[in-house]
Design a protein around this motif. Structure first.
Motif, PDB file in Angstrom:
ATOM      1  N   GLN A   1     -10.766 -76.519 -19.990  1.00  0.00           N
ATOM      2  CA  GLN A   1     -12.184 -76.606 -19.662  1.00  0.00           C
ATOM      3  C   GLN A   1     -13.007 -75.498 -20.319  1.00  0.00           C
ATOM      4  OE1 GLN A   1     -12.829 -77.535 -15.498  1.00  0.00           O
ATOM      5  NE2 GLN A   1     -10.740 -78.234 -15.332  1.00  0.00           N
ATOM      6  N   LEU A   2     -12.326 -74.545 -20.944  1.00  0.00           N
ATOM      7  CA  LEU A   2     -13.036 -73.478 -21.648  1.00  0.00           C
ATOM      8  C   LEU A   2     -13.729 -74.040 -22.887  1.00  0.00           C
ATOM      9  CD1 LEU A   2     -10.404 -70.576 -21.793  1.00  0.00           C
ATOM     10  CD2 LEU A   2     -12.549 -70.537 -20.536  1.00  0.00           C
ATOM     11  N   ALA A   3     -14.898 -73.506 -23.179  1.00  0.00           N
ATOM     12  CA  ALA A   3     -15.588 -73.917 -24.407  1.00  0.00           C
ATOM     13  C   ALA A   3     -15.105 -73.065 -25.584  1.00  0.00           C
ATOM     14  CB  ALA A   3     -17.097 -73.792 -24.221  1.00  0.00           C
ATOM     15  N   ILE A   4     -13.798 -72.997 -25.722  1.00  0.00           N
ATOM     16  CA  ILE A   4     -13.144 -72.284 -26.813  1.00  0.00           C
ATOM     17  C   ILE A   4     -12.033 -73.211 -27.296  1.00  0.00           C
ATOM     18  CG2 ILE A   4     -11.834 -70.209 -27.472  1.00  0.00           C
ATOM     19  CD1 ILE A   4     -12.868 -68.845 -25.006  1.00  0.00           C
ATOM     20  N   HIS A   5     -11.750 -73.163 -28.589  1.00  0.00           N
ATOM     21  CA  HIS A   5     -10.623 -73.947 -29.076  1.00  0.00           C
ATOM     22  C   HIS A   5      -9.373 -73.506 -28.330  1.00  0.00           C
ATOM     23  CE1 HIS A   5     -12.896 -75.640 -32.317  1.00  0.00           C
ATOM     24  NE2 HIS A   5     -13.267 -74.450 -32.718  1.00  0.00           N
ATOM     25  N   ASN A   6      -8.655 -74.440 -27.763  1.00  0.00           N
ATOM     26  CA  ASN A   6      -7.397 -74.040 -27.119  1.00  0.00           C
ATOM     27  C   ASN A   6      -6.359 -75.140 -27.239  1.00  0.00           C
ATOM     28  OD1 ASN A   6      -7.278 -75.480 -24.274  1.00  0.00           O
ATOM     29  ND2 ASN A   6      -9.399 -74.836 -24.600  1.00  0.00           N
ATOM     30  N   ILE A   7      -5.128 -74.693 -27.280  1.00  0.00           N
ATOM     31  CA  ILE A   7      -3.997 -75.606 -27.477  1.00  0.00           C
ATOM     32  C   ILE A   7      -3.000 -75.386 -26.349  1.00  0.00           C
ATOM     33  CG2 ILE A   7      -2.073 -76.224 -29.004  1.00  0.00           C
ATOM     34  CD1 ILE A   7      -3.740 -75.116 -31.332  1.00  0.00           C
ATOM     35  N   HIS A   8      -2.508 -76.475 -25.789  1.00  0.00           N
ATOM     36  CA  HIS A   8      -1.472 -76.375 -24.762  1.00  0.00           C
ATOM     37  C   HIS A   8      -0.123 -76.666 -25.429  1.00  0.00           C
ATOM     38  CE1 HIS A   8       0.340 -76.795 -20.762  1.00  0.00           C
ATOM     39  NE2 HIS A   8       1.048 -77.749 -21.312  1.00  0.00           N
ATOM     40  N   SER A   9       0.792 -75.726 -25.336  1.00  0.00           N
ATOM     41  CA  SER A   9       2.092 -75.910 -26.003  1.00  0.00           C
ATOM     42  C   SER A   9       3.126 -76.436 -25.016  1.00  0.00           C
ATOM     43  CB  SER A   9       2.577 -74.571 -26.549  1.00  0.00           C
ATOM     44  OG  SER A   9       3.078 -73.780 -25.503  1.00  0.00           O
ATOM     45  N   LEU A  10       4.270 -76.798 -25.557  1.00  0.00           N
ATOM     46  CA  LEU A  10       5.402 -77.070 -24.673  1.00  0.00           C
ATOM     47  C   LEU A  10       5.699 -75.808 -23.876  1.00  0.00           C
ATOM     48  CD1 LEU A  10       7.833 -78.932 -27.082  1.00  0.00           C
ATOM     49  CD2 LEU A  10       6.562 -79.921 -25.190  1.00  0.00           C
ATOM     50  N   PHE A  11       6.256 -75.964 -22.703  1.00  0.00           N
ATOM     51  CA  PHE A  11       6.481 -74.809 -21.831  1.00  0.00           C
ATOM     52  C   PHE A  11       7.361 -73.771 -22.549  1.00  0.00           C
ATOM     53  CE2 PHE A  11       7.105 -73.962 -16.997  1.00  0.00           C
ATOM     54  CZ  PHE A  11       6.470 -72.738 -17.152  1.00  0.00           C
ATOM     55  N   GLY A  12       6.818 -72.621 -22.766  1.00  0.00           N
ATOM     56  CA  GLY A  12       7.564 -71.521 -23.372  1.00  0.00           C
ATOM     57  C   GLY A  12       7.437 -71.433 -24.875  1.00  0.00           C
ATOM     58  N   ASN A  13       6.832 -72.460 -25.477  1.00  0.00           N
ATOM     59  CA  ASN A  13       6.790 -72.518 -26.942  1.00  0.00           C
ATOM     60  C   ASN A  13       5.513 -71.919 -27.533  1.00  0.00           C
ATOM     61  OD1 ASN A  13       7.997 -73.416 -29.398  1.00  0.00           O
ATOM     62  ND2 ASN A  13       6.513 -75.067 -29.478  1.00  0.00           N
ATOM     63  N   GLN A  14       4.696 -71.312 -26.670  1.00  0.00           N
ATOM     64  CA  GLN A  14       3.349 -70.918 -27.092  1.00  0.00           C
ATOM     65  C   GLN A  14       3.331 -69.907 -28.238  1.00  0.00           C
ATOM     66  OE1 GLN A  14       4.628 -70.409 -24.056  1.00  0.00           O
ATOM     67  NE2 GLN A  14       4.771 -68.195 -23.830  1.00  0.00           N
ATOM     68  N   SER A  15       4.246 -68.957 -28.237  1.00  0.00           N
ATOM     69  CA  SER A  15       4.211 -67.925 -29.280  1.00  0.00           C
ATOM     70  C   SER A  15       4.622 -68.498 -30.634  1.00  0.00           C
ATOM     71  CB  SER A  15       5.124 -66.751 -28.901  1.00  0.00           C
ATOM     72  OG  SER A  15       4.599 -66.095 -27.776  1.00  0.00           O
ATOM     73  N   SER A  16       5.595 -69.387 -30.634  1.00  0.00           N
ATOM     74  CA  SER A  16       6.011 -70.016 -31.891  1.00  0.00           C
ATOM     75  C   SER A  16       4.866 -70.826 -32.477  1.00  0.00           C
ATOM     76  CB  SER A  16       7.203 -70.953 -31.656  1.00  0.00           C
ATOM     77  OG  SER A  16       8.225 -70.282 -30.991  1.00  0.00           O
ATOM     78  N   LEU A  17       4.212 -71.596 -31.606  1.00  0.00           N
ATOM     79  CA  LEU A  17       3.085 -72.419 -32.052  1.00  0.00           C
ATOM     80  C   LEU A  17       1.971 -71.525 -32.597  1.00  0.00           C
ATOM     81  CD1 LEU A  17       1.700 -75.415 -30.025  1.00  0.00           C
ATOM     82  CD2 LEU A  17       0.212 -73.964 -31.339  1.00  0.00           C
ATOM     83  N   ALA A  18       1.694 -70.452 -31.855  1.00  0.00           N
ATOM     84  CA  ALA A  18       0.602 -69.551 -32.244  1.00  0.00           C
ATOM     85  C   ALA A  18       0.897 -68.869 -33.579  1.00  0.00           C
ATOM     86  CB  ALA A  18       0.385 -68.508 -31.151  1.00  0.00           C
ATOM     87  N   ALA A  19       2.161 -68.503 -33.789  1.00  0.00           N
ATOM     88  CA  ALA A  19       2.527 -67.831 -35.041  1.00  0.00           C
ATOM     89  C   ALA A  19       2.308 -68.761 -36.233  1.00  0.00           C
ATOM     90  CB  ALA A  19       3.987 -67.374 -34.980  1.00  0.00           C
ATOM     91  N   GLY A  20       2.715 -70.008 -36.084  1.00  0.00           N
ATOM     92  CA  GLY A  20       2.506 -70.979 -37.160  1.00  0.00           C
ATOM     93  C   GLY A  20       1.032 -71.212 -37.415  1.00  0.00           C
ATOM     94  N   LEU A  21       0.291 -71.309 -36.323  1.00  0.00           N
ATOM     95  CA  LEU A  21      -1.155 -71.532 -36.424  1.00  0.00           C
ATOM     96  C   LEU A  21      -1.832 -70.362 -37.143  1.00  0.00           C
ATOM     97  CD1 LEU A  21      -3.694 -73.158 -35.548  1.00  0.00           C
ATOM     98  CD2 LEU A  21      -3.656 -71.850 -33.428  1.00  0.00           C
ATOM     99  N   LYS A  22      -1.463 -69.164 -36.755  1.00  0.00           N
ATOM    100  CA  LYS A  22      -2.080 -67.978 -37.371  1.00  0.00           C
ATOM    101  C   LYS A  22      -1.789 -67.929 -38.871  1.00  0.00           C
ATOM    102  CE  LYS A  22      -4.080 -63.973 -37.648  1.00  0.00           C
ATOM    103  NZ  LYS A  22      -5.493 -63.740 -37.364  1.00  0.00           N
ATOM    104  N   ARG A  23      -0.560 -68.223 -39.232  1.00  0.00           N
ATOM    105  CA  ARG A  23      -0.201 -68.203 -40.658  1.00  0.00           C
ATOM    106  C   ARG A  23      -0.991 -69.259 -41.421  1.00  0.00           C
ATOM    107  NH1 ARG A  23       6.271 -67.312 -41.270  1.00  0.00           N
ATOM    108  NH2 ARG A  23       6.514 -65.640 -39.747  1.00  0.00           N
ATOM    109  N   ALA A  24      -1.127 -70.448 -40.805  1.00  0.00           N
ATOM    110  CA  ALA A  24      -1.878 -71.523 -41.469  1.00  0.00           C
ATOM    111  C   ALA A  24      -3.350 -71.130 -41.620  1.00  0.00           C
ATOM    112  CB  ALA A  24      -1.753 -72.812 -40.656  1.00  0.00           C
TER     113      ALA A  24
END
Lengths: 277, 194
Positions: free
Chosen positions: A88-111
Motif C-alpha cells: 500500500q506504500l506509494a513506493i516501488h516495492n517487491i514481495h519476494s519468496l519468504f527469505g529470498n528478499q536479499s537475493s532478489l534485491a542484490a540482483g535488482l540492484k546490479r540490474a
C-alpha cells in the motif's frame, strides 16, 4: 521516477482521486524531506491494515518518511506482518519468496546499476526478524559477504506475529508466546555483531520510540549502502498482539528495551561527515 | 489449433471464473481482434465496439497508469486521444491510477482497482466498460473478476497483443488508432457531439 515524471497526463488532472493529486502536488518526491517534516506533506502511506498499537506499522511510516530519495527507491520485502502493509506504500516495492528478499534485491540492484549507470537507485530490503534472521539468514549474510550495495532494515518484533505468535531467532531467551508456551530456550541472535563481522559498513540498532534518531539512521544507512557497501539497521518494534500488552504501551515498551548502537566504518564515517547527516 | 467453444460473454459467470486463455481462447494476430473469444478481422471488432458504446446505457472508460501518468510524449498523446474518444462516445471516466490494494477499501465513485473492480461496476451500475492503458496482468485480472461477478460488457484497447479476458479486444492500439476509432464513433452517432 523524478518528480517531473510523476505528472498526471494533461486533461486527467480533475478525475484523479484526491490522494494522487496530493502525492503529485504535495508528496515527498524529490524534496529531501524527513521525519521533522511529518505533518507538512502528503505521506507515502494513507492507512494500514495492521493491528492497533503496532510498532512495526509506525516503523514503516517513519522509515518511508526518512528515505533520502523515495522516487528512486525500491523496497524489497518478504512474508510477515509488514508484507500486508507494504504493497500500500506509494513506493516501488517487491514481495519476494519468504527469505529470498536479499537475493532478489542484490540482483535488482546490479540490474539497476547497469540500466541507470548515472543515477542512484536505492534498493532497501525491509523485512521482519523471521524473514531476515531465520528463514532468509543465508541470503542476507551472503549479500553482506559479497559487499552488495544494499540497505537491510529489520523490523524486529521478536516473533512470527501474523501466524499466531511463534518464537523467532530474534525472540529473547525465556520469551513466552502463544506457540512457544514453555519459553524460548536459547538467546536472541546477535545480528548487529554478525552484520559487522560480515562486512557491513554501517550497523545500527534503534527502537521505534526514537523517531528522529531512527530517521537519521535510515538516511545514513541508505547513503552508505549507495556509496560504499552493505548496511544494516535493526529497529525494535514491539508487538502488543503477541506479547499481550496494551496497545497504548507500545512506545513505553520500546523505550524500556531500546538498545541504541551505531557502528560506522572509517570510510562510512568520512562519507557521513561530508554529507552532514 | 482446435477452436475453443468457450465464449467470453457477460456474467455473472462464477465466483472464480476461469482465465479465458486456460479455456482455449488465443490472442489475435496483427490486423485481427477478438469478439467474445472468437478471432475476427479488426474492422469487425471496431464496428462492434462502436455499436456497444453507442447502445450502452452507462458506459465508462477505465484508463490505467500507462496513460494516466505523463511518462513520455506517446503516453500524453494516447491519453488525449482516449479522452476525446470517451467524450465522443458519451462515456464517463474512472481512473485506475495504480495497482496498490487500498485499505480499508477504494472509493468506487472515483477509482477502480484491479483487485476488486466489481465494486466500481456495481456501485456505478456500469453496463459497458473500456479498459485502456492498464498493464497486461492487471487488466486480465480485473476483466476476469468483472466477468465473474457482474453483467458488464468489457472492451480492452490494448497497446500490445490484446486481452483474451475482454469481451472485445483490439491489439496494437496507440494514439492514432484511438483517433480513428473516435472518428468511427462520431460518424456512427451522426456527427460531433455537442
Amino acid at each position: 521516477m523524478k518528480k517531473n515524471i510523476a505528472t498526471i497526463s494533461p486533461g486527467f488532472e480533475d478525475i484523479m482521486p484526491e490522494e494522487y493529486q496530493d502525492l503529485v502536488n504535495d508528496g515527498p518526491y524529490g524534496r529531501g524531506l524527513g521525519i521533522k517534516n511529518l505533518g507538512t506533506f502528503k505521506e507515502l502511506i494513507e492507512e494500514h491494515p495492521l493491528c492497533a498499537g503496532c510498532g512495526l506499522a509506525l516503523a514503516i511510516r517513519l522509515t518511508a518518511a526518512s528515505l533520502p530519495a523515495p522516487e528512486d527507491t525500491i523496497i524489497v520485502g518478504t512474508t510477515g506482518c509488514n508484507s500486508i502493509l507494504m504493497p500500500q506504500l506509494a513506493i516501488h516495492n517487491i514481495h519476494s519468496l519468504f527469505g529470498n528478499q536479499s537475493s532478489l534485491a542484490a540482483g535488482l540492484k546490479r540490474a539497476l546499476k547497469l540500466r541507470y549507470p548515472d543515477k542512484n537507485k536505492d534498493v532497501v530490503v525491509m523485512a521482519g526478524d523471521g524473514g531476515i534472521a531465520d528463514i532468509g539468514l543465508s541470503p542476507t549474510l551472503h549479500t553482506w559477504l559479497r559487499r552488495e550495495n544494499l540497505t537491510t532494515i529489520m523490523l524486529d518484533n521478536e516473533s512470527y506475529s501474523n501466524t499466531g505468535g511463534q518464537e523467532s531467532g530474534m525472540s529473547c531467551e525465556g520469551a513466552v508466546l502463544n506457540m512457544a508456551p514453555t519459553g524460548k530456550k536459547f538467546p536472541k541472535i546477535p545480528m548487529p555483531e554478525i552484520a559487522k563481522d560480515s562486512g557491513c559498513a554501517y550497523v545500527a540498532t534503534v527502537s521505534v520510540a526514537n523517531a528522529r534518531r531512527l530517521g537519521r539512521m535510515v538516511k545514513r544507512a541508505i547513503l552508505v549502502a549507495r556509496e560504499i557497501g552493505p548496511t544494516y539497521l535493526q529497529i525494535f518494534v514491539p508487538c502488543p498482539t503477541n506479547y499481550k500488552f496494551s496497545t497504548s504501551e507500545t512506545l513505553k515498551r520500546a523505550k524500556e528495551r531500546e538498545k541504541i548502537m551505531e557502528y560506522i566504518s572509517s570510510e562510512a564515517e568520512k562519507l557521513i561527515k561530508e554529507a552532514n547527516i | 489449433m482446435a477452436i475453443s467453444s468457450y465464449r467470453v460473454i457477460p456474467g455473472p459467470e462464477s465466483y472464480l471464473s476461469p482465465a479465458a486463455a486456460s479455456m482455449g481462447v488465443v490472442l489475435p494476430e496483427k490486423g485481427e481482434a477478438l469478439i467474445e473469444g472468437k478471432i475476427v478481422p479488426e474492422e469487425e471488432a471496431i464496428e462492434k465496439i462502436t455499436e456497444k458504446l453507442i447502445l450502452a446505457k452507462n458506459p465508462f472508460f477505465f484508463p490505467g497508469p500507462l496513460i494516466l501518468w505523463a511518462w513520455n510524449e506517446k503516453a500524453i498523446a494516447k491519453a488525449k486521444a482516449v479522452k476525446e474518444l470517451a467524450e465522443a462516445a458519451g462515456a464517463k471516466i474512472i481512473p485506475m491510477p495504480d495497482y496498490r490494494p487500498k485499505y480499508p477499501m477504494i472509493n468506487p465513485e472515483e477509482e477502480i482497482n484491479p483487485n476488486h473492480p466489481n465494486l466500481t461496476i456495481w456501485h456505478n451500475k456500469i453496463d459497458t466498460c473500456v479498459f485502456v492503458g492498464v498493464h497486461c496482468h492487471y487488466a486480465n485480472l480485473a476483466l476476469k473478476i468483472i466477468r465473474g461477478g457482474t453483467d458488464c460488457y468489457t472492451i480492452a484497447l490494448c497497446g500490445q497483443a490484446g486481452h483474451e479476458d475482454a469481451m472485445i479486444t483490439l491489439r496494437d492500439i496507440h494514439s492514432e488508432e484511438v483517433q480513428k476509432l473516435t472518428e468511427v464513433v462520431k460518424r456512427a452517432k451522426g456527427g460531433t457531439p455537442q
